[in-house]
Design a protein around this motif. Sequence first.
Motif: not given
Length: 575
Positions: A403, A406-407, A410-411, A422, A426, A429-430, A459, A463
């Motif tokens: 996770s 992937k995080l 993505y960032n 998406e 994300n 995962e967070y 983006k 988050q």
Amino acid sequence: MKRYDKKKRSLLRTYITIVAVICSILFLSFMLTYIIINKWYMKEAEQSAQARFLQAQEKTAEAEKDIINLYSTVTSSETVISYLKTSDLSERTQRLNDFSQMTGGVMKINPDVEAILLYDEAGQLIATKGTIFFPRQDSLVTNGMYGFSGTIADKETGYTYFQVEMPVYSREASGGYNQLGSVVLLFGSGGLADIVDTLSLNEEVYSAVLDSDGNVIASAGNWKEEYRDLIDGEQENSKYLVYGAKLEKSGWRIVNLIPKNSFMNYVNQIQTINLFTYFLVAAALIAICMLMYHKVVQPIRRQMEFVVGYTKDTNQRIEVAENNEFGEMAEKINEMLDGLEALNRQIVEGERKYLELEYAKKQTEMIAYKGQINPHFMYNTLECIRGMALYHEEKEIAKLTGSLSKLFRYNVKGDELVTVKEVVKNLKEYALIIDYRFMGKFKVAIGAEDTLLQVSLPKMLVQPLVENAVLHGLEPKMEKGEVSVDFAEEPEERMRITVRDDGGGMEKDVLEKLRKRMRSYDEEQAYATAKHGIGLSNVYRRICLFYGDKADFRIESEVAKGTCITMIVPKRMGD
């Protein structure tokens, strides 16, 4: 200097001309206003007086009709007819109570009825009702139906009355009519006085109702002997407006005499005030023009001379000769010139410093670029850790590392725009990382409508808000907590993004300060010093940069209940 002297004399002549023109205009305006107002007001006054007279005439005619209708009610009453048919005294005594009740009802219907008298065929008074008594004058009936008397004056009270008589008939078996007697009603003049009062707006206006002999039944206003010839129509007078009309049924007349000067008193007062006002305005204009010449023109001349000479010597300053606004303006001009010189020096110095700062900035950026860690190196390292965890059958560590990988991927991905799908992936995962980190104490719930999954947005817009909610909303709590993220449809092709937590919330003053920082997002110092809201400020700045004024950003919070952040943005970036 000769040129300025010539201008000085020209300005003086201009002021004198302006004053003369204004005074002439004021005089002509006064005369024109006087003539127009006199004619207009007199015309309006005459029309108004005539309209009032016609209304009074109609009311008087209606009063006549009411009187005749009242008589018809009395003379056709079976009580009156039966009473007149009865010749026996004892029987009449028995019927007197019925007569009294009937006539009492009539007097209630018309309060001006003071007395009702009943006469038999021989003209003898056989019954009466009322507190005032005047004997019947000679027979009033002239047309076989009714008759109106002249004025009856009470010498003690000065009050005036009038009588109206109507014969009473009974129908015979043969079909003919037989006169049994007559009924006489005594009326007070109060009702007529109320009517003529509406015509007399002041004591100078005389109005009256006259009987057929010219005697006054009811009047209002002051009587003058000269009015008699005007009423009789024997004399015409330009000083008065005379209105008169004969009443059809009674033969009486209603008259209204209005002195024309009573109309003009008010107008004359206004014109006197206007004349005095015009005179004051003209005098004030002359005084103002002279004062302006000495207080305005001359200081302007001095300043014009200074401006002409300043281009030759920029070090000179204007002389401050007046202790007023012009003196203050001269001081401000001197301060402005000093400020311009200082500003020129600052501009030169600022340009030098700006070039030095730009050079230093470029050097710093080069150093920062050299010190950056390769993001692919970090991603590969995390994948390596995940592989080792799987090899040693540490599934939880492998899942958490996956996770995090992937995080991170993505960032650091280069795309600036991502889809809602998406973003949701994300955030999940967070949420897994948060669940492991806090051992299930805090949860992150994500929901999105299917129609929004392919909508693009910047983006790292959601988050940071979730991280802020966990850090400032949930971590201070002792009990469990939850952050919910929701993507929902809004009208007009817009999308609502909501981030809500059930944490400790914020005080009102803290919330207001945070909102204020949002409104001034370009003040970088505010972001650096804020205890809360660094992530919020960055998100707000990005929203403003990407969407401008088409986006809406709201923050709501309540102590012990939590905080809710709502973003409403267009679904298409170009909208």
